[in-house]
Design a protein around this motif. Structure first.
Motif, PDB file in Angstrom:
ATOM      1  N   SER A  14       0.865  -1.180   0.000  1.00  0.00           N
ATOM      2  CA  SER A  14       0.000   0.000   0.000  1.00  0.00           C
ATOM      3  C   SER A  14       0.899   1.226   0.000  1.00  0.00           C
ATOM      4  CB  SER A  14      -0.917   0.004   1.234  1.00  0.00           C
ATOM      5  OG  SER A  14      -1.611   1.238   1.312  1.00  0.00           O
ATOM      6  N   PRO A  15       1.056   1.924  -1.135  1.00  0.00           N
ATOM      7  CA  PRO A  15       1.929   3.096  -1.201  1.00  0.00           C
ATOM      8  C   PRO A  15       1.362   4.303  -0.459  1.00  0.00           C
ATOM      9  CG  PRO A  15       1.497   2.166  -3.377  1.00  0.00           C
ATOM     10  CD  PRO A  15       0.496   1.599  -2.447  1.00  0.00           C
ATOM     11  N   LYS A  30      -1.074  -5.981  -9.066  1.00  0.00           N
ATOM     12  CA  LYS A  30      -2.160  -5.109  -9.500  1.00  0.00           C
ATOM     13  C   LYS A  30      -1.823  -3.630  -9.412  1.00  0.00           C
ATOM     14  CE  LYS A  30      -5.837  -8.384  -8.384  1.00  0.00           C
ATOM     15  NZ  LYS A  30      -7.072  -8.624  -7.613  1.00  0.00           N
ATOM     16  N   ILE A  31      -0.620  -3.303  -8.967  1.00  0.00           N
ATOM     17  CA  ILE A  31      -0.238  -1.900  -8.849  1.00  0.00           C
ATOM     18  C   ILE A  31       0.148  -1.366 -10.220  1.00  0.00           C
ATOM     19  CG2 ILE A  31       1.493  -0.331  -7.897  1.00  0.00           C
ATOM     20  CD1 ILE A  31       1.476  -1.945  -5.392  1.00  0.00           C
ATOM     21  N   GLY A  77      -3.689   4.859   4.673  1.00  0.00           N
ATOM     22  CA  GLY A  77      -5.126   4.665   4.712  1.00  0.00           C
ATOM     23  C   GLY A  77      -5.648   3.696   3.670  1.00  0.00           C
ATOM     24  N   GLU A  78      -4.813   3.347   2.700  1.00  0.00           N
ATOM     25  CA  GLU A  78      -5.226   2.394   1.672  1.00  0.00           C
ATOM     26  C   GLU A  78      -4.852   0.977   2.107  1.00  0.00           C
ATOM     27  OE1 GLU A  78      -6.816   2.906  -1.237  1.00  0.00           O
ATOM     28  OE2 GLU A  78      -7.020   5.051  -0.826  1.00  0.00           O
ATOM     29  N   GLU A  79      -5.727   0.027   1.852  1.00  0.00           N
ATOM     30  CA  GLU A  79      -5.405  -1.354   2.216  1.00  0.00           C
ATOM     31  C   GLU A  79      -4.358  -1.914   1.254  1.00  0.00           C
ATOM     32  OE1 GLU A  79      -8.909  -3.688  -0.301  1.00  0.00           O
ATOM     33  OE2 GLU A  79      -9.017  -3.582   1.886  1.00  0.00           O
ATOM     34  N   VAL A  80      -3.611  -2.871   1.766  1.00  0.00           N
ATOM     35  CA  VAL A  80      -2.568  -3.474   0.928  1.00  0.00           C
ATOM     36  C   VAL A  80      -3.219  -4.256  -0.209  1.00  0.00           C
ATOM     37  CG1 VAL A  80      -0.778  -3.607   2.696  1.00  0.00           C
ATOM     38  CG2 VAL A  80      -2.432  -5.466   2.492  1.00  0.00           C
ATOM     39  N   LYS A  81      -2.596  -4.193  -1.371  1.00  0.00           N
ATOM     40  CA  LYS A  81      -3.090  -4.899  -2.550  1.00  0.00           C
ATOM     41  C   LYS A  81      -1.964  -5.713  -3.164  1.00  0.00           C
ATOM     42  CE  LYS A  81      -6.541  -1.371  -3.686  1.00  0.00           C
ATOM     43  NZ  LYS A  81      -6.981  -0.377  -4.699  1.00  0.00           N
TER      44      LYS A  81
END
Length: 555
Positions: A415-416, A427-428, A419-423
């Protein structure tokens, strides 16, 4: 290591020959000069499918060639060996010809190859980070290997794999025997019947010929007896027989020989003839005692011959073939017994392997969980130093059925943004952020994975100043373990180059072409100064450029 790159009739490139050095190779140039075209040409060597748009106008073919030193890449050597391509002096030459007809060709060390083989080999040679697809760290299947390399778990994994492969080999052999046993059960019953049927008749080689001969004699017994009797009478029994007459000649002849001794010689010959005739008569009498008219024996022979004919129709065409058939099925029947013994032995051997691979698999899983925490901390620290301080990096380990690499599925997540969940890493979106993340990971993994040539594009996207210098230093450190090729617009990064190339466009004979110059020391200063000051350069910008290069060397 990429030694030579040759590009011909590709997009706006007429003909380009590049020689790369070990360490950090930097490509710079104005936007649109053709740097991306060079990287697109490299992608062609990774098996990308291309359209005829990449072929230079008015040309029928484009060609991309690369010469690699693979002396330190044992994995690639193994792949090439498996594909039966020759290797000379640890060099690998890859050639790809693009054709407007669509009938392009691929050559590996001069031998024709497929795109699939090119892709398999190419991905072990090059990894491109930026806008391109060939980013090995984005493929989930590589994450487990990376974790094991980082944690020094390859020896443990190799021990597990050795036992696992033996376990699989034994399991497959056991299953094969079981399936074969089930399939051949009815065959066994049939073969047992066939063997007993042949054995019950006690077939002998040559028996058929002997029986046929005896049958012929029995069929003509009356004629044979009449012939023998008549012959014996003519030669001996009847009055005035041949023997009686010869005896008369001999008695008179002995008297005549007293008158003329020269008659003695023919008389002796006649005596020998008489003896032979007497022996023939004895033989005929003996034969007459043996010959008989025997309908019962004839019927017995005919029955036996019918039985033999039936066997020949089923297993023949000759009795020799029938006996060979019995030998073969008897051998197969013996194999049933040996398969039973083999199955029992293999099942006994399998038990300890089951226990051992289960134990080693559990050890691998525990070690991977421990190592994952270390790798997470190292990656996040490296990302922080590259200006991605709030980035979260996670390693997900999920259980799987035991396979060649253990019982774990490993996937990198990131998660760069706060507040964003890790992905999943795969998919980045590509770009500068992803390139820097890959740079951080490669920096951590450099010592354990020094095989591929690493190409970075857009690694400088969205950064500048002090952070650009940090990125340059990271690239320089990474180039101690990998050959690194980097396309950049920032002088702070370019100043770390071991070899610097300038990419530019020119118009010649009414056509635009891309040119690449390998810069010497003074030309490097001029290029860095251009990157610092734009079109108009002063001695001050040149001095700044020299200072930047010197600082990079000290760092």
């Amino acid at each position: 290591m990429l030694l030579e790159l040759r590009i011909k009739n590709f997009a706006i490139i007429d003909e380009l020959n590049l020689s790369f050095t070990k360490g950090l190779n930097i490509l710079t140039g104005e936007t649109g000069a053709g740097k991306s075209i060079i990287l697109n040409a490299v992608n062609v060597l990774l098996g990308d499918r291309v359209s005829e748009e990449w072929i230079r106008s008015s040309e029928e073919e484009a060609k991309v060639e690369a010469l690699f030193d693979i002396s330190k890449n044992s994995e690639i050597k193994e792949r090439i060996k498996d594909k039966s391509f020759p290797i000379q002096e640890d060099l690998l030459l890859i050639q790809r010809i693009l054709s407007r007809s669509g009938r392009g060709k691929v050559f590996i060390n001069g031998n024709l190859a497929t795109l699939g083989i090119l892709s398999e080999i190419g991905e072990g040679l090059l990894s491109i980070y930026g806008q391109h697809e060939h980013q090995s760290l984005q493929r989930v299947e590589t994450h487990l290997d990376i974790l094991d390399e980082f944690g020094g778990l390859l020896d443990l994994r190799e021990e597990f794999q050795k036992d696992y492969q033996e376990f699989i080999s034994l399991s497959e052999e056991i299953e094969r025997i079981r399936v074969e046993k089930e399939k051949r059960l009815k065959e066994k019953e049939l073969m047992t019947f066939q063997s007993k049927e042949i054995e019950a008749l006690s077939v002998q080689v040559g028996e058929e010929e002997s029986l046929k001969e005896e049958k012929t004699i029995l069929n003509h017994a009356k004629r044979l007896m009449d012939f023998v009797q008549a012959s014996e009478e003519i030669l001996y029994s009847e009055g005035g027989s041949v023997i009686e007459r010869i005896q008369r000649v001999l008695r008179q002849g002995r008297e005549m020989a007293m008158i003329d001794p020269s008659l003695s010689q023919p008389l002796k010959a006649l005596e020998s003839t008489l003896i032979q005739l007497e022996e023939i008569v004895i033989a005929l009498k003996d034969y007459s005692r043996r010959i008989e008219i025997n309908p019962a024996r004839l019927e017995e022979i005919e029955g036996r011959l019918e039985e033999l004919d039936r066997l020949k129709r089923k297993y023949g065409p000759t009795l020799k073939d029938v006996l060979s058939f019995k030998e073969r099925i008897d051998r197969d029947l013996r194999s049933f017994s040996s398969d039973e013994e083999r199955l029992t032995q293999l099942e006994e051997r399998l038990k300890p392997f089951q226990q051992k691979i289960s134990h080693l698999s559990n050890r691998l899983s525990e070690e991977r969980k421990r190592v994952a925490l270390e790798l997470k901390k190292s990656i996040e620290k490296e990302l922080s130093s590259l200006g991605m301080k709030k980035t979260t990096f996670e390693i997900r380990i999920d259980p799987l059925p035991i396979s060649l690499k253990g019982a774990d599925r490993v996937e990198f997540l990131i998660s760069p943004n706060v507040g964003e969940e890790v992905k999943p890493l795969a998919k980045i979106a590509s770009g500068g952020e992803l390139s820097r993340m890959m740079l951080a990971m490669k920096k951590i993994l450099a010592k354990v994975g020094g095989r591929q040539v690493l190409i970075f594009d857009e690694v400088d996207s969205g950064i500048g100043g002090a952070m650009a210098e940090v990125v340059g230093r990271k690239l320089k450190e990474l180039s101690r373990h990998h050959q690194v090729i980097c396309v950049t617009h920032l002088p702070q990064i370019a100043s770390f180059a071991d070899q610097h190339y300038s990419v530019k466009k020119e118009v010649r004979a009414g056509r635009t072409i891309t040119l690449v110059d390998q810069l010497d020391q003074e030309a490097v200063v001029e290029e860095i100064a251009r990157m610092l000051g734009g079109v108009k350069m002063t001695e001050k910008t040149r001095a700044h450029a020299r200072e930047m290069i010197e600082n990079a060397r000290r760092l």
